[in-house]
Design an enzyme around this catalytic site. Structure first.
Site, PDB file in Angstrom:
ATOM      1  N   CYS A  12     -49.497  34.582 104.073  1.00 23.27           N
ATOM      2  CA  CYS A  12     -48.881  35.259 102.960  1.00 23.27           C
ATOM      3  C   CYS A  12     -49.105  35.263 101.526  1.00 23.27           C
ATOM      4  O   CYS A  12     -49.449  35.611 100.901  1.00 23.27           O
ATOM      5  CB  CYS A  12     -47.433  34.366 103.247  1.00 23.27           C
ATOM      6  N   THR A 145     -37.848  28.790 105.395  1.00 24.72           N
ATOM      7  CA  THR A 145     -38.223  29.302 106.309  1.00 24.72           C
ATOM      8  C   THR A 145     -37.029  29.649 106.595  1.00 24.72           C
ATOM      9  O   THR A 145     -36.077  29.029 106.309  1.00 24.72           O
ATOM     10  CB  THR A 145     -38.999  28.962 107.334  1.00 24.72           C
ATOM     11  N   SER A 187     -38.167  22.056 115.003  1.00 21.31           N
ATOM     12  CA  SER A 187     -39.568  21.755 115.633  1.00 21.31           C
ATOM     13  C   SER A 187     -39.958  20.843 114.085  1.00 21.31           C
ATOM     14  O   SER A 187     -38.807  20.538 113.275  1.00 21.31           O
ATOM     15  CB  SER A 187     -40.399  22.956 115.487  1.00 21.31           C
ATOM     16  N   TYR A 189     -42.288  21.572 112.087  1.00 24.70           N
ATOM     17  CA  TYR A 189     -42.520  21.944 111.202  1.00 24.70           C
ATOM     18  C   TYR A 189     -41.384  22.337 110.797  1.00 24.70           C
ATOM     19  O   TYR A 189     -41.454  22.337 109.453  1.00 24.70           O
ATOM     20  CB  TYR A 189     -43.538  23.255 111.484  1.00 24.70           C
ATOM     21  N   HIS A 190     -40.486  23.008 110.756  1.00 22.25           N
ATOM     22  CA  HIS A 190     -39.507  23.054 110.338  1.00 22.25           C
ATOM     23  C   HIS A 190     -38.258  22.175 109.854  1.00 22.25           C
ATOM     24  O   HIS A 190     -37.242  21.743 108.685  1.00 22.25           O
ATOM     25  CB  HIS A 190     -38.038  23.893 111.296  1.00 22.25           C
ATOM     26  N   LYS A 193     -39.422  21.326 106.285  1.00 26.56           N
ATOM     27  CA  LYS A 193     -38.800  22.740 105.349  1.00 26.56           C
ATOM     28  C   LYS A 193     -37.466  22.304 105.137  1.00 26.56           C
ATOM     29  O   LYS A 193     -37.272  22.200 104.086  1.00 26.56           O
ATOM     30  CB  LYS A 193     -38.588  23.748 106.261  1.00 26.56           C
ATOM     31  N   TYR A 263     -41.617  34.102 126.556  1.00 24.71           N
ATOM     32  CA  TYR A 263     -40.554  32.866 126.568  1.00 24.71           C
ATOM     33  C   TYR A 263     -38.883  32.623 127.250  1.00 24.71           C
ATOM     34  O   TYR A 263     -37.780  32.879 126.520  1.00 24.71           O
ATOM     35  CB  TYR A 263     -40.671  31.465 125.402  1.00 24.71           C
TER      36      TYR A 263
HETATM   37  P1  NAD Z   1     -50.703  30.076 106.823  1.00 22.76           P
HETATM   38  O1  NAD Z   1     -51.290  28.884 107.234  1.00 22.76           O
HETATM   39  O2  NAD Z   1     -51.575  31.588 107.172  1.00 22.76           O
HETATM   40  O3  NAD Z   1     -51.549  29.798 105.378  1.00 22.76           O
HETATM   41  C1  NAD Z   1     -51.459  28.716 104.064  1.00 22.76           C
HETATM   42  C2  NAD Z   1     -52.002  28.113 103.441  1.00 22.76           C
HETATM   43  O4  NAD Z   1     -52.155  26.765 103.143  1.00 22.76           O
HETATM   44  C3  NAD Z   1     -53.361  27.944 104.048  1.00 22.76           C
HETATM   45  O5  NAD Z   1     -54.686  28.527 103.511  1.00 22.76           O
HETATM   46  C4  NAD Z   1     -54.040  26.446 104.455  1.00 22.76           C
HETATM   47  O6  NAD Z   1     -55.484  26.366 104.391  1.00 22.76           O
HETATM   48  C5  NAD Z   1     -53.460  25.899 103.314  1.00 22.76           C
HETATM   49  N1  NAD Z   1     -52.801  24.673 103.034  1.00 22.76           N
HETATM   50  C6  NAD Z   1     -52.263  24.262 103.363  1.00 22.76           C
HETATM   51  N2  NAD Z   1     -51.890  22.775 103.028  1.00 22.76           N
HETATM   52  C7  NAD Z   1     -53.161  22.545 102.285  1.00 22.76           C
HETATM   53  C8  NAD Z   1     -53.262  21.408 101.336  1.00 22.76           C
HETATM   54  N3  NAD Z   1     -51.924  19.660 101.352  1.00 22.76           N
HETATM   55  N4  NAD Z   1     -53.446  21.754 100.145  1.00 22.76           N
HETATM   56  C9  NAD Z   1     -54.204  22.990  99.585  1.00 22.76           C
HETATM   57  N5  NAD Z   1     -53.512  23.815 100.928  1.00 22.76           N
HETATM   58  C10 NAD Z   1     -53.087  24.213 101.484  1.00 22.76           C
HETATM   59  O7  NAD Z   1     -49.790  30.291 106.844  1.00 22.76           O
HETATM   60  P2  NAD Z   1     -48.812  31.071 106.375  1.00 22.76           P
HETATM   61  O8  NAD Z   1     -48.067  32.034 107.267  1.00 22.76           O
HETATM   62  O9  NAD Z   1     -49.688  31.896 105.210  1.00 22.76           O
HETATM   63  O10 NAD Z   1     -47.316  30.689 105.813  1.00 22.76           O
HETATM   64  C11 NAD Z   1     -47.711  30.496 104.049  1.00 22.76           C
HETATM   65  C12 NAD Z   1     -46.123  29.921 103.979  1.00 22.76           C
HETATM   66  O11 NAD Z   1     -45.320  30.628 104.178  1.00 22.76           O
HETATM   67  C13 NAD Z   1     -45.989  28.624 104.354  1.00 22.76           C
HETATM   68  O12 NAD Z   1     -45.506  27.289 103.915  1.00 22.76           O
HETATM   69  C14 NAD Z   1     -45.321  28.902 106.129  1.00 22.76           C
HETATM   70  O13 NAD Z   1     -44.115  27.713 106.098  1.00 22.76           O
HETATM   71  C15 NAD Z   1     -44.062  30.209 105.095  1.00 22.76           C
HETATM   72  N6  NAD Z   1     -43.550  31.343 105.839  1.00 22.76           N
HETATM   73  C16 NAD Z   1     -44.679  31.447 106.803  1.00 22.76           C
HETATM   74  C17 NAD Z   1     -44.057  32.696 107.615  1.00 22.76           C
HETATM   75  C18 NAD Z   1     -44.747  33.508 108.815  1.00 22.76           C
HETATM   76  O14 NAD Z   1     -44.368  34.233 109.922  1.00 22.76           O
HETATM   77  N7  NAD Z   1     -46.355  33.898 108.637  1.00 22.76           N
HETATM   78  C19 NAD Z   1     -42.104  32.479 108.247  1.00 22.76           C
HETATM   79  C20 NAD Z   1     -41.515  32.459 107.233  1.00 22.76           C
HETATM   80  C21 NAD Z   1     -42.256  31.168 106.319  1.00 22.76           C
HETATM   81  N1  USQ Z   2     -41.708  33.550 121.605  1.00 20.50           N
HETATM   82  C1  USQ Z   2     -42.140  34.350 122.487  1.00 20.50           C
HETATM   83  N2  USQ Z   2     -42.964  34.490 122.510  1.00 20.50           N
HETATM   84  C2  USQ Z   2     -45.303  34.371 122.398  1.00 20.50           C
HETATM   85  C3  USQ Z   2     -43.895  33.722 121.428  1.00 20.50           C
HETATM   86  C4  USQ Z   2     -42.695  33.050 120.732  1.00 20.50           C
HETATM   87  O1  USQ Z   2     -41.008  34.783 123.240  1.00 20.50           O
HETATM   88  O2  USQ Z   2     -45.489  34.838 122.852  1.00 20.50           O
HETATM   89  C5  USQ Z   2     -40.535  33.273 120.659  1.00 20.50           C
HETATM   90  C6  USQ Z   2     -40.388  31.459 120.830  1.00 20.50           C
HETATM   91  O3  USQ Z   2     -39.940  30.908 121.813  1.00 20.50           O
HETATM   92  C7  USQ Z   2     -39.765  31.941 119.647  1.00 20.50           C
HETATM   93  C8  USQ Z   2     -39.846  33.243 118.892  1.00 20.50           C
HETATM   94  O4  USQ Z   2     -40.514  33.412 119.854  1.00 20.50           O
HETATM   95  O5  USQ Z   2     -38.019  31.614 119.938  1.00 20.50           O
HETATM   96  C9  USQ Z   2     -40.092  32.869 117.726  1.00 20.50           C
HETATM   97  O6  USQ Z   2     -41.293  32.546 117.629  1.00 20.50           O
HETATM   98  P1  USQ Z   2     -42.534  32.169 116.738  1.00 20.50           P
HETATM   99  O7  USQ Z   2     -43.841  31.851 116.757  1.00 20.50           O
HETATM  100  O8  USQ Z   2     -43.122  34.155 116.234  1.00 20.50           O
HETATM  101  O9  USQ Z   2     -41.533  31.642 115.069  1.00 20.50           O
HETATM  102  P2  USQ Z   2     -41.703  30.347 114.757  1.00 20.50           P
HETATM  103  O10 USQ Z   2     -42.054  29.603 115.878  1.00 20.50           O
HETATM  104  O11 USQ Z   2     -40.303  30.696 114.239  1.00 20.50           O
HETATM  105  O12 USQ Z   2     -42.147  30.489 113.123  1.00 20.50           O
HETATM  106  C10 USQ Z   2     -42.881  31.535 112.998  1.00 20.50           C
HETATM  107  C11 USQ Z   2     -43.711  30.973 111.858  1.00 20.50           C
HETATM  108  C12 USQ Z   2     -42.960  29.894 110.676  1.00 20.50           C
HETATM  109  C13 USQ Z   2     -41.767  30.085 110.160  1.00 20.50           C
HETATM  110  C14 USQ Z   2     -40.463  31.062 110.983  1.00 20.50           C
HETATM  111  C15 USQ Z   2     -39.697  31.643 110.355  1.00 20.50           C
HETATM  112  O13 USQ Z   2     -45.207  30.382 111.915  1.00 20.50           O
HETATM  113  O14 USQ Z   2     -43.954  29.146 109.917  1.00 20.50           O
HETATM  114  O15 USQ Z   2     -40.944  29.198 109.160  1.00 20.50           O
HETATM  115  O16 USQ Z   2     -41.471  32.221 112.042  1.00 20.50           O
HETATM  116  S1  USQ Z   2     -38.421  31.410 111.316  1.00 20.50           S
HETATM  117  O17 USQ Z   2     -38.513  31.693 112.808  1.00 20.50           O
HETATM  118  O18 USQ Z   2     -37.321  32.481 111.342  1.00 20.50           O
HETATM  119  O19 USQ Z   2     -37.685  30.396 111.061  1.00 20.50           O
END
Ligand code: NAD
Ligand code: USQ
Length: 387
Positions: A12, A145, A187, A189-190, A193, A263
């Site tokens: 992102c 999230t 999780s 991770y969550h 947040k 899943y």
């Molecule tokens: P990503 O892992 O691709 O990017 C995160 C970046 O942060 C990476 O480049 C990593 O190297 C850097 N980073 C991590 N820890 C660090 C630290 N201690 N110091 C400096 N850099 C650090 O993840 P993303 O998918 O781009 O997600 C970005 C943010 O958005 C995250 O906080 C995630 O929780 C949130 N988010 C992502 C999604 C999604 O679907 N990808 C959905 C909802 C929320």
């Molecule tokens: N799932 C499947 N099949 C797969 C992968 C996942 O059925 O091959 C299911 C999971 O069980 C879950 C759903 O799809 O029910 C979403 O899983 P995901 O891996 O796409 O998303 P999640 O683990 O929730 O995490 C991702 C990002 C995280 C962000 C979150 C937003 O990795 O950084 O915070 O989406 S949210 O889900 O709205 O909380």
């Protein structure tokens, strides 16, 4: 504006940096490149071939009059460097993406659980202390999230944007209050947040920091207008069992004729947003900061909700992919309804990209194109919630 993007090398963060740079903002990316390191640790890769951060930036700076700069720093581990950078650079805003963001990785084993908590909680707290110490009036925009709410906790009502009205039964009768929506993380991770939210509550109250928290749904898609400008600017695309998110995984699976891995029965409903809308939301959030002394401003950064089975069928219709139902490695509700209030972004001009519009472009321009890069042994999930 001068803007620091923490985690600007990530999925992102990179397109957001380019989007804001294109619009004339001065961008400094801070990243410790841990995401690239975790790929090596897991033996996986981005489906799209990404070049080094230095090369990405070099290419961008030949295309755009405002150059982006980059510093490698670990914001969780190197507090002094972070504070010094903020004091010297004097940003108007900081966008905080820099956390370990995979739920499956956070549940893999004791090392990844503790790493996720230490990294994410320390990163956010260091940042809050450093902004306070700088005495600058910086607007912090954090990526939270949807998972902080749980999925559908408030039942039939749409999930509100952060705060919820409640009636407390007290000894003196009923007391009406507006409180932070109860946290229900699924999780480790969550969980981090939800801890971030509490820290924001404290620092807005105690130090009058200006903070916006964006509760984002699952991001899908890969490219934005800016990342398409040169093949070396391409965004990363995670597809493996730990970091691949569900819709991008389905797209990759369809492209290589692998069955779509659902899943459970696929009756889970989740919130989604396209990467193009993510970068726009960040721009809108930066333009609409809360006032000093106000509580954390919370937006739900989602454009639609979908059941996983419906997503899989949507892709099946276009590609003839098969569906494989796997035993769910996660501990989550087998079925849920999810209605989300996203009025704030819509009122500020967000124009949602819907799944119907963007799906085929992703399948053909990304998933099919790079299908030969898939490492087959990383597709199935390897992290379990209950070992
Ligand atoms: P990503 O892992 O691709 O990017 C995160 C970046 O942060 C990476 O480049 C990593 O190297 C850097 N980073 C991590 N820890 C660090 C630290 N201690 N110091 C400096 N850099 C650090 O993840 P993303 O998918 O781009 O997600 C970005 C943010 O958005 C995250 O906080 C995630 O929780 C949130 N988010 C992502 C999604 C999604 O679907 N990808 C959905 C909802 C929320
Ligand atoms: N799932 C499947 N099949 C797969 C992968 C996942 O059925 O091959 C299911 C999971 O069980 C879950 C759903 O799809 O029910 C979403 O899983 P995901 O891996 O796409 O998303 P999640 O683990 O929730 O995490 C991702 C990002 C995280 C962000 C979150 C937003 O990795 O950084 O915070 O989406 S949210 O889900 O709205 O909380």
């Amino acid at each position: 504006m001068k803007i620091i993007i923490l985690g600007g090398d990530g999925f992102c963060g990179w397109p957001t940096s380019l989007h804001l740079s294109k619009r004339g903002h001065e961008i400094l990316i801070l990243d410790n490149l841990s995401r690239r390191k975790i790929d090596d640790e897991l033996g996986t890769n981005s489906l799209t071939p990404i070049v080094s951060i230095q090369e990405r930036i070099k290419v961008w700076n030949t295309l755009n009059p405002k150059p982006i700069t980059f510093k490698k720093i670990d914001i969780a581990q190197d507090y002094q460097a972070l504070e010094a950078l903020i004091k010297n650079y004097k940003p108007d805003a900081i966008v905080h993406f820099a956390e370990q963001r995979s739920a499956p990785y956070s549940m893999k084993n004791t090392v990844t659980k503790t790493y996720t908590v230490n990294n994410n909680v320390q990163a956010t707290h260091n940042l809050l202390v450093a902004i306070t110490q700088s005495k600058l009036d910086i607007h912090l925009v954090h990526l939270g999230t949807m998972g902080v709410y749980g999925y559908g906790w408030t039942g039939a009502n749409p999930i509100p944007e952060g705060y919820v009205n409640v009636e407390l039964i007290t000894r003196k009768g009923k007391l009406k209050k507006e409180i932070l929506h109860p946290a229900n993380p699924g999780s480790v991770y969550h969980l981090t947040k939800t801890l971030d939210q509490l820290m924001f509550g404290f620092y807005t109250k105690n130090d009058q920091l200006r903070i916006t928290d964006l509760h984002q749904g699952i991001v899908w898609g890969t490219q934005t207008k800016e990342t398409k400008l040169d093949k070396r600017l391409i965004n990363r695309f995670d597809y493996d069992g730990d970091y691949g998110t569900v819709l991008n995984r389905f797209l990759m699976q369809a492209a290589i004729k692998h069955p779509l891995t659902i899943y459970g029965k696929g009756l889970q409903t989740r919130a989604f947003i396209h990467i193009n809308n993510t970068v726009k939301c960040i721009e809108i959030a930066i333009q609409n900061p809360p006032k000093r002394g106000e509580r954390t401003s919370i937006f739900n950064q989602v454009t639609e909700t979908q059941r996983l089975i419906d997503l899989a069928k949507m892709i099946q219709k276009r590609t003839n992919a098969k569906i494989q139902y796997l035993e769910n490695p996660r501990r989550e509700d087998a079925q849920n309804d999810l209605v989300v209030d996203n009025t704030r972004f819509l009122e500020l001009g967000l124009n949602p990209t819907t799944l119907n519009e963007g799906l085929m472009e992703e399948v053909s321009e990304i998933a099919f194109k790079y299908a030969d890069r898939v490492q087959l042994d990383t597709i199935y999930p390897s992290s379990k919630w209950n070992n």
